[in-house]
Design a protein around this motif. Structure first.
Motif, short mmCIF file in Angstrom:
data_model
loop_
_atom_site.label_atom_id
_atom_site.label_comp_id
_atom_site.label_asym_id
_atom_site.label_seq_id
_atom_site.Cartn_x
_atom_site.Cartn_y
_atom_site.Cartn_z
N VAL A 1 26.50 6.41 24.54
CA VAL A 1 26.49 5.31 25.68
C VAL A 1 26.30 6.35 27.67
CG1 VAL A 1 26.46 3.43 27.96
CG2 VAL A 1 26.36 3.35 25.04
N PHE A 2 27.13 6.86 27.33
CA PHE A 2 27.98 7.58 28.66
C PHE A 2 27.15 9.26 29.17
CE2 PHE A 2 30.50 11.17 30.34
CZ PHE A 2 31.05 10.78 31.41
N LEU A 3 27.02 9.77 27.23
CA LEU A 3 26.51 10.88 27.41
C LEU A 3 24.92 11.13 27.64
CD1 LEU A 3 27.64 13.09 24.01
CD2 LEU A 3 27.41 13.43 26.70
N VAL A 4 23.92 9.71 27.76
CA VAL A 4 22.72 9.33 27.98
C VAL A 4 22.69 9.16 29.16
CG1 VAL A 4 21.43 7.15 27.69
CG2 VAL A 4 22.35 7.93 25.55
N VAL A 5 23.75 8.39 29.56
CA VAL A 5 23.71 8.45 31.38
C VAL A 5 24.05 9.99 31.92
CG1 VAL A 5 25.09 7.52 33.08
CG2 VAL A 5 24.52 6.09 31.51
N LEU B 1 17.97 14.71 33.24
CA LEU B 1 15.43 14.47 32.90
C LEU B 1 15.30 13.95 33.36
CD1 LEU B 1 17.01 13.60 28.84
CD2 LEU B 1 16.21 15.56 29.29
N LEU B 2 15.76 13.06 34.77
CA LEU B 2 14.87 12.03 35.01
C LEU B 2 14.44 13.18 36.22
CD1 LEU B 2 16.69 8.91 35.50
CD2 LEU B 2 14.17 8.98 34.66
N ASN B 3 15.55 14.27 36.40
CA ASN B 3 15.22 14.73 37.96
C ASN B 3 13.87 16.02 37.34
OD1 ASN B 3 16.56 14.44 39.92
ND2 ASN B 3 18.57 15.26 38.67
N TYR B 4 13.77 16.10 36.35
CA TYR B 4 12.66 16.72 35.35
C TYR B 4 11.41 16.38 34.90
CZ TYR B 4 10.83 20.50 32.31
OH TYR B 4 9.69 21.46 32.20
N PHE B 5 11.22 15.17 34.91
CA PHE B 5 10.07 14.18 34.15
C PHE B 5 9.61 13.42 35.02
CE2 PHE B 5 11.32 15.11 30.42
CZ PHE B 5 11.15 16.05 30.03
N ALA B 6 10.92 13.34 36.74
CA ALA B 6 10.09 11.99 37.64
C ALA B 6 10.88 12.96 39.42
CB ALA B 6 11.12 11.12 37.23
N PRO B 7 10.09 14.09 39.40
CA PRO B 7 11.38 14.63 40.65
C PRO B 7 10.92 13.96 41.90
CG PRO B 7 8.80 16.13 39.53
CD PRO B 7 9.55 14.83 38.65
N PHE C 1 30.03 5.62 38.96
CA PHE C 1 31.77 5.21 38.56
C PHE C 1 31.53 3.93 38.47
CE2 PHE C 1 32.22 9.13 42.10
CZ PHE C 1 32.73 9.24 41.54
N PRO C 2 30.60 2.58 39.20
CA PRO C 2 30.70 2.02 37.86
C PRO C 2 30.11 2.13 36.74
CG PRO C 2 29.39 1.29 40.61
CD PRO C 2 29.68 3.21 40.30
N VAL C 3 29.10 2.88 35.76
CA VAL C 3 28.57 2.83 35.10
C VAL C 3 30.37 3.80 34.69
CG1 VAL C 3 27.50 3.95 33.33
CG2 VAL C 3 26.51 3.85 35.80
N VAL C 4 31.58 3.84 34.52
CA VAL C 4 31.64 4.90 34.19
C VAL C 4 33.41 3.60 33.83
CG1 VAL C 4 34.30 6.58 34.36
CG2 VAL C 4 31.50 6.97 33.98
N TRP C 5 33.52 2.88 34.83
CA TRP C 5 34.29 1.43 34.45
C TRP C 5 33.57 0.97 33.89
CZ3 TRP C 5 39.20 1.32 36.39
CH2 TRP C 5 39.75 1.92 37.88
#
Length: 104
Positions: free
Chosen positions: A34-38, A44-50, A72-76
């Motif tokens: 999950v962390f790696l996907v985030v 990937l979002l920067n590349y495909f949806a600039p 940071f909240p996602v990691v927590w």
């Protein structure tokens, strides 16, 4: 280590520890995935949806907002879930051993 008198698995046995470690390893891999996907999703979002990532949010581009604030909240949350599930796994293993349901 098995007690010769009742045949139940001991909480300090190799079998108990290996079972618990396998379950916690699966939990660790799931949390890491999950962390790696985030983390890998941002480039990937920067590349495909600039255009989307260039949108301004609170004076920052969405990329910098996600990278500097939202991650940071996602990691927590991932950490909290890992700790709660890890404790639940340990308690489940102990209760299984107490009931004598772990089989060799």
């Amino acid at each position: 280590m098995q007690s010769p008198t009742n045949g139940k698995t001991d909480i300090h046995s190799e079998e108990f520890l290996h079972t618990l470690m396998r379950r916690q390893l699966r939990l660790s891999i799931a949390c890491a995935a999950v962390f790696l996907v985030v983390v890998l999703g941002l480039p990937l979002l920067n590349y495909f949806a600039p255009e989307l990532m260039a949108t301004r949010v609170f004076g920052f581009t969405l990329t910098w907002f996600v990278l500097g604030v939202a991650v940071f909240p996602v990691v927590w949350i991932i950490s909290w879930i890992f700790i709660q599930r890890s404790i639940a796994l340990e308690e489940a293993e102990v209760s299984e051993v107490a009931r004598g349901k772990i089989e060799g």
